[in-house]
Design an enzyme around this catalytic site. Structure first.
Site, PDB file in Angstrom:
ATOM      1  N   TRP A 165       0.820  -1.231   0.000  1.00 27.40           N
ATOM      2  CA  TRP A 165       0.000   0.000   0.000  1.00 27.40           C
ATOM      3  C   TRP A 165       0.852   1.278   0.000  1.00 27.40           C
ATOM      4  O   TRP A 165       0.332   2.353  -0.233  1.00 27.40           O
ATOM      5  CB  TRP A 165      -0.888   0.023   1.246  1.00 27.40           C
ATOM      6  CG  TRP A 165      -0.149  -0.341   2.499  1.00 27.40           C
ATOM      7  CD1 TRP A 165      -0.086  -1.562   3.111  1.00 27.40           C
ATOM      8  CD2 TRP A 165       0.707   0.518   3.268  1.00 27.40           C
ATOM      9  NE1 TRP A 165       0.740  -1.518   4.208  1.00 27.40           N
ATOM     10  CE2 TRP A 165       1.241  -0.259   4.330  1.00 27.40           C
ATOM     11  CE3 TRP A 165       1.090   1.861   3.177  1.00 27.40           C
ATOM     12  CZ2 TRP A 165       2.119   0.271   5.282  1.00 27.40           C
ATOM     13  CZ3 TRP A 165       1.975   2.383   4.121  1.00 27.40           C
ATOM     14  CH2 TRP A 165       2.460   1.583   5.154  1.00 27.40           C
ATOM     15  N   ASN A 166       2.154   1.155   0.288  1.00 25.05           N
ATOM     16  CA  ASN A 166       2.888   2.404   0.563  1.00 25.05           C
ATOM     17  C   ASN A 166       3.273   3.190  -0.680  1.00 25.05           C
ATOM     18  O   ASN A 166       3.498   4.394  -0.614  1.00 25.05           O
ATOM     19  CB  ASN A 166       4.098   2.113   1.442  1.00 25.05           C
ATOM     20  CG  ASN A 166       5.091   1.183   0.783  1.00 25.05           C
ATOM     21  OD1 ASN A 166       4.766   0.484  -0.160  1.00 25.05           O
ATOM     22  ND2 ASN A 166       6.308   1.186   1.272  1.00 25.05           N
ATOM     23  N   PRO A 190      -3.190  -5.458  -6.092  1.00 19.50           N
ATOM     24  CA  PRO A 190      -2.716  -4.419  -5.184  1.00 19.50           C
ATOM     25  C   PRO A 190      -3.196  -4.684  -3.766  1.00 19.50           C
ATOM     26  O   PRO A 190      -4.144  -5.449  -3.565  1.00 19.50           O
ATOM     27  CB  PRO A 190      -3.348  -3.149  -5.749  1.00 19.50           C
ATOM     28  CG  PRO A 190      -4.611  -3.614  -6.396  1.00 19.50           C
ATOM     29  CD  PRO A 190      -4.318  -4.976  -6.937  1.00 19.50           C
ATOM     30  N   ALA A 191      -2.581  -4.039  -2.788  1.00 21.69           N
ATOM     31  CA  ALA A 191      -3.016  -4.183  -1.403  1.00 21.69           C
ATOM     32  C   ALA A 191      -4.472  -3.723  -1.271  1.00 21.69           C
ATOM     33  O   ALA A 191      -4.922  -2.810  -1.977  1.00 21.69           O
ATOM     34  CB  ALA A 191      -2.131  -3.344  -0.490  1.00 21.69           C
ATOM     35  N   GLY A 243       6.858  -6.338  -0.500  1.00 17.91           N
ATOM     36  CA  GLY A 243       6.175  -6.289   0.794  1.00 17.91           C
ATOM     37  C   GLY A 243       7.108  -6.788   1.879  1.00 17.91           C
ATOM     38  O   GLY A 243       8.331  -6.738   1.742  1.00 17.91           O
ATOM     39  N   GLU A 265      10.972  -8.079  -3.392  1.00 19.78           N
ATOM     40  CA  GLU A 265      11.450  -6.807  -2.834  1.00 19.78           C
ATOM     41  C   GLU A 265      10.877  -6.716  -1.434  1.00 19.78           C
ATOM     42  O   GLU A 265       9.694  -6.434  -1.264  1.00 19.78           O
ATOM     43  CB  GLU A 265      10.968  -5.641  -3.701  1.00 19.78           C
ATOM     44  CG  GLU A 265      11.623  -5.558  -5.052  1.00 19.78           C
ATOM     45  CD  GLU A 265      13.091  -5.201  -4.960  1.00 19.78           C
ATOM     46  OE1 GLU A 265      13.772  -5.258  -5.979  1.00 19.78           O
ATOM     47  OE2 GLU A 265      13.564  -4.858  -3.856  1.00 19.78           O
ATOM     48  N   GLU A 396      11.928  -3.301  11.595  1.00 18.92           N
ATOM     49  CA  GLU A 396      11.600  -2.149  10.761  1.00 18.92           C
ATOM     50  C   GLU A 396      10.416  -1.422  11.385  1.00 18.92           C
ATOM     51  O   GLU A 396       9.366  -2.003  11.589  1.00 18.92           O
ATOM     52  CB  GLU A 396      11.216  -2.685   9.387  1.00 18.92           C
ATOM     53  CG  GLU A 396      11.063  -1.695   8.309  1.00 18.92           C
ATOM     54  CD  GLU A 396      10.805  -2.417   6.995  1.00 18.92           C
ATOM     55  OE1 GLU A 396      10.126  -3.445   6.995  1.00 18.92           O
ATOM     56  OE2 GLU A 396      11.297  -1.936   5.978  1.00 18.92           O
TER      57      GLU A 396
HETATM   58  N1  LIG Z   1      11.583  -3.981  -0.569  1.00 22.14           N
HETATM   59  C1  LIG Z   1      10.659  -3.126  -0.993  1.00 22.14           C
HETATM   60  O1  LIG Z   1      10.752  -2.515  -2.066  1.00 22.14           O
HETATM   61  C2  LIG Z   1       9.450  -2.900  -0.141  1.00 22.14           C
HETATM   62  C3  LIG Z   1       9.225  -3.599   1.053  1.00 22.14           C
HETATM   63  N2  LIG Z   1       8.099  -3.336   1.798  1.00 22.14           N
HETATM   64  C4  LIG Z   1       7.934  -3.979   3.106  1.00 22.14           C
HETATM   65  O2  LIG Z   1       6.528  -4.367   3.318  1.00 22.14           O
HETATM   66  C5  LIG Z   1       6.148  -4.066   4.662  1.00 22.14           C
HETATM   67  C6  LIG Z   1       5.053  -3.039   4.691  1.00 22.14           C
HETATM   68  O3  LIG Z   1       4.152  -3.245   3.669  1.00 22.14           O
HETATM   69  P1  LIG Z   1       2.905  -4.185   3.926  1.00 22.14           P
HETATM   70  O4  LIG Z   1       1.911  -3.948   2.857  1.00 22.14           O
HETATM   71  O5  LIG Z   1       2.421  -4.094   5.336  1.00 22.14           O
HETATM   72  O6  LIG Z   1       3.525  -5.609   3.735  1.00 22.14           O
HETATM   73  P2  LIG Z   1       2.776  -7.006   3.666  1.00 22.14           P
HETATM   74  O7  LIG Z   1       3.867  -7.918   3.346  1.00 22.14           O
HETATM   75  O8  LIG Z   1       1.899  -7.286   4.825  1.00 22.14           O
HETATM   76  O9  LIG Z   1       1.768  -6.893   2.400  1.00 22.14           O
HETATM   77  C7  LIG Z   1       2.292  -6.718   1.129  1.00 22.14           C
HETATM   78  C8  LIG Z   1       1.272  -7.244   0.131  1.00 22.14           C
HETATM   79  O10 LIG Z   1       1.140  -8.640   0.312  1.00 22.14           O
HETATM   80  C9  LIG Z   1      -0.225  -9.005   0.516  1.00 22.14           C
HETATM   81  N3  LIG Z   1      -0.283 -10.195   1.347  1.00 22.14           N
HETATM   82  C10 LIG Z   1      -0.238 -10.280   2.692  1.00 22.14           C
HETATM   83  N4  LIG Z   1      -0.260 -11.581   3.072  1.00 22.14           N
HETATM   84  C11 LIG Z   1      -0.323 -12.321   1.932  1.00 22.14           C
HETATM   85  C12 LIG Z   1      -0.378 -13.735   1.639  1.00 22.14           C
HETATM   86  N5  LIG Z   1      -0.367 -14.656   2.603  1.00 22.14           N
HETATM   87  N6  LIG Z   1      -0.434 -14.124   0.339  1.00 22.14           N
HETATM   88  C13 LIG Z   1      -0.459 -13.211  -0.643  1.00 22.14           C
HETATM   89  N7  LIG Z   1      -0.405 -11.870  -0.443  1.00 22.14           N
HETATM   90  C14 LIG Z   1      -0.341 -11.446   0.837  1.00 22.14           C
HETATM   91  C15 LIG Z   1      -0.827  -7.766   1.131  1.00 22.14           C
HETATM   92  O11 LIG Z   1      -2.215  -7.747   0.927  1.00 22.14           O
HETATM   93  P3  LIG Z   1      -3.174  -7.104   2.067  1.00 22.14           P
HETATM   94  O12 LIG Z   1      -2.471  -5.912   2.603  1.00 22.14           O
HETATM   95  O13 LIG Z   1      -4.428  -6.792   1.345  1.00 22.14           O
HETATM   96  O14 LIG Z   1      -3.294  -8.184   3.073  1.00 22.14           O
HETATM   97  C16 LIG Z   1      -0.124  -6.677   0.338  1.00 22.14           C
HETATM   98  O15 LIG Z   1      -0.756  -6.519  -0.911  1.00 22.14           O
HETATM   99  C17 LIG Z   1       7.392  -3.562   5.338  1.00 22.14           C
HETATM  100  O16 LIG Z   1       8.112  -4.638   5.873  1.00 22.14           O
HETATM  101  C18 LIG Z   1       8.204  -2.967   4.192  1.00 22.14           C
HETATM  102  O17 LIG Z   1       9.568  -2.887   4.440  1.00 22.14           O
HETATM  103  C19 LIG Z   1       7.122  -2.477   1.411  1.00 22.14           C
HETATM  104  C20 LIG Z   1       7.325  -1.796   0.230  1.00 22.14           C
HETATM  105  C21 LIG Z   1       8.494  -1.916  -0.605  1.00 22.14           C
HETATM  106  O1  LIG Z   2       8.054   0.633  -1.309  1.00 18.34           O
HETATM  107  C1  LIG Z   2       9.081   1.205  -1.084  1.00 18.34           C
HETATM  108  O2  LIG Z   2       9.482   1.473   0.034  1.00 18.34           O
HETATM  109  C2  LIG Z   2       9.855   1.632  -2.274  1.00 18.34           C
HETATM  110  O3  LIG Z   2      10.495   0.522  -2.852  1.00 18.34           O
HETATM  111  C3  LIG Z   2      10.876   2.645  -1.891  1.00 18.34           C
HETATM  112  S1  LIG Z   2      11.365   3.545  -3.273  1.00 18.34           S
HETATM  113  O4  LIG Z   2      11.422   2.673  -4.446  1.00 18.34           O
HETATM  114  O5  LIG Z   2      10.340   4.582  -3.445  1.00 18.34           O
HETATM  115  O6  LIG Z   2      12.665   4.074  -2.895  1.00 18.34           O
END
Ligand SMILES: NC(=O)C1=CN([C@@H]2O[C@H](COP(=O)(O)OP(=O)(O)OC[C@H]3O[C@@H](n4cnc5c(N)ncnc54)[C@H](OP(=O)(O)O)[C@@H]3O)[C@@H](O)[C@H]2O)C=CC1
Ligand SMILES: O=C(O)[C@H](O)CS(=O)(=O)O
Length: 492
Positions: A165-166, A190-191, A243, A265, A396
């Site tokens: 979602w971010n 998407p989330a 995520g 990622e 985190e």
């Molecule tokens: N490395 C990167 O580029 C990024 C990493 N992150 C990391 O993600 C976290 C925050 O984002 P957040 O959205 O809370 O992360 P989540 O991992 O909880 O969710 C990410 C996505 O996965 C979905 N999801 C959750 N559980 C499942 C499952 N069992 N099977 C399939 N899909 C699933 C969520 O759907 P729903 O929310 O609808 O449950 C959402 O769309 C932090 O740890 C952050 O660091 C975030 C963005 C970028």
């Molecule tokens: O979801 C995120 O945190 C992004 O990957 C960070 S960035 O790509 O905007 O730096």
């Protein structure tokens, strides 16, 4: 500024960009069982609209349609694909204000940041659209006189995508752009918090000329069901996820049964190191950008701020002064720099990290509690005296908490910076070229920002090592994850 986000359409120049049906196989559909889920505005908590709550059956139809569309799309030339992607980019930028307003309404980030994300997200469509014409193979001199060797790069096929979602626009385009550029089809989920930005992308992709079925958006609150369909459907050849590391592990286990190619990622725990030879004003500016961008809700945010003893007090005072200038409020309101956190769970995590730090000897420099605005608004916070035993050191925070660690030597801080299971982004400030060379090579991260707090760009390979992920997104390297390599041995 809206009286209520339920009349978000009134804010848009093109209200048709606020789509409230799922986009499957080129059609705008409801869920088979007619169920929906609410999309809420984090700043007020009220409902913007509802969208269909799709399940596995609708997802399977999207995947089947993607398989058909992908064959025709891959047969087009790179130039033909590039032309449609350019139109998509142009439409995104022409509608940047509306796309930004939709993003702010569903995610909460300030409008200026949301518009910035639209430009960032569009840059992937632009960049990979250009690269669509440059998917090169190679020829290799034969190992025998009657042999000739050719290496082809071909699209992997149907790609499934799960995004957080971010960054509800850019995390999708960072995946769909290279996939579509090289000739793949894309089914994205998407989330549940932020489906509207994804649907607006589909509206514009349809207008740009993406063929029916090539790009689908599955709106659903049944995240694990959709994930299982993605991992178990034999048509899907690639899963790309952004995520948390926790969910990444679940998906990798599920995808293992089909030995499916995965890009991950995942989470981060970025160290931000300020050496005593740093430009302190630049370091404060970098820390503010890295830590408080998106209210600390990015995977590359500074999660641990290490300051060398000789400059610790000065840096802490300067940082606190800068933090105190942040303007917390509804992201749709002009001048707001810091919106709400995405939900109350996020608030509780920030509070947990602050309370734990205080209980173990830390102290509040500024902020430290929920904002007077109520809801999921939180005071941007700086905590001093943070040590290795605290939760914030190893988890985190994903919120507006800047924890300050004091350190003495370069060797000590590099060891501490690397002492984590994560390895996504890292940052340090120094003006000593010897130190810069040593530290940039010693940090165990996929990304190192030297004298900068912002590293996000479409031209560079974004990704992590250790448990921060697999693969890279952005740059030419980002295309390889959507290509299969075929070796042809011709005997004549
Ligand atoms: N490395 C990167 O580029 C990024 C990493 N992150 C990391 O993600 C976290 C925050 O984002 P957040 O959205 O809370 O992360 P989540 O991992 O909880 O969710 C990410 C996505 O996965 C979905 N999801 C959750 N559980 C499942 C499952 N069992 N099977 C399939 N899909 C699933 C969520 O759907 P729903 O929310 O609808 O449950 C959402 O769309 C932090 O740890 C952050 O660091 C975030 C963005 C970028
Ligand atoms: O979801 C995120 O945190 C992004 O990957 C960070 S960035 O790509 O905007 O730096």
């Amino acid at each position: 500024m809206l009286d209520s986000v339920t009349d978000l359409r009134s804010l848009l120049k093109d209200p048709s960009l606020l789509a409230t049906k799922a986009y499957v196989a080129g059609e705008w559909i409801d869920a088979d069982d007619g169920t929906t889920f609410d999309v809420r505005n984090p700043a007020r908590g009220d409902v913007i609209c509802t969208v269909p709550n799709l399940g596995r059956a609708e997802t399977a139809r999207a995947i089947a349609a993607a398989q058909v569309a992908q064959k025709e799309w891959a047969a087009r030339t790179g130039k033909e694909r590039a032309q449609i992607m350019r139109k998509w980019f142009d439409l995104m930028m022409a509608n940047q204000d509306d796309l930004g307003a939709i993003l702010t309404a569903e995610m909460g980030k300030p409008l200026a940041e949301a518009k910035g994300e639209i430009a960032y997200g569009a840059s992937f469509i632009e960049w990979f659209g250009e690269e669509a014409k440059r998917v090169y193979g190679e020829t290799i001199p034969g190992h025998l006189r009657d042999k000739r060797i050719t290496v082809l790069k071909q699209p992997i096929g149907v790609v499934a995508s799960i995004t957080p979602w971010n960054f509800p626009n850019a995390m999708i385009t960072r995946k769909c752009a290279p996939a579509i550029a090289v000739g793949c089809a894309f089914v994205g989920r998407p989330a549940a918090e932020t489906p509207l930005s994804a649907l607006a992308l589909a509206v514009l992709g349809e207008r740009a000329g993406l063929p029916k079925g090539l790009f689908s958006i599955i709106t659903s609150a049944r995240s694990s069901d959709i994930g299982k369909e993605f991992c178990e459907n034999p048509i899907v050849r690639k899963l790309t996820f952004t995520g948390s590391t926790e969910v990444g592990r679940i998906l990798l286990r599920q995808a293992a049964d089909q030995v499916m190619k995965c890009s991950m990622e995942l989470g981060g725990n970025a160290p931000f190191i300020v050496f005593d030879d740093a430009d302190l004003d630049a370091a404060v500016e970098g820390a503010m950008m890295s830590k408080f961008r998106n209210n600390g809700q990015t995977c590359v945010c500074a999660n641990r701020i290490y300051v060398q003893a000789g400059v610790y007090d000065t840096f802490a005072a300067k940082l606190a002064a800068a933090v105190a200038k942040l303007n917390v409020g509804d992201g749709l309101k002009a001048g707001v720099t810091t919106g709400p956190l995405v939900n109350m769970a996020a608030v509780e995590k920030v509070e947990e990290h602050i309370q734990d730090a205080l209980a173990k000897g830390g102290s509040i420099v500024t902020g430290g509690k929920r904002h007077d605005l109520g809801g999921s608004f939180f005071e941007p916070t700086v905590v001093a005296g943070v040590t290795d035993e605290m939760l914030v050191t190893n988890e985190e925070t994903f919120g507006p908490l800047a924890p300050l660690f004091r350190f003495e030597t370069e060797e000590e801080v590099v060891e501490k910076a690397n002492a984590t299971i994560f390895g996504l982004a890292s940052y340090f400030y120094s003006r000593d070229i010897g130190r810069i060379t040593r530290v940039q090579e010693a940090l165990e991260y996929g990304i190192v920002g030297v004298n900068t707090g912002i590293i996000s760009t479409e031209v560079a390979p974004f990704g992590g090592v250790k448990q921060s992920g697999l693969g890279r997104e952005g740059s030419r390297h980002g295309m390889e994850d959507y290509l299969e390599m075929k070796y042809i041995c011709l005997s004549f």
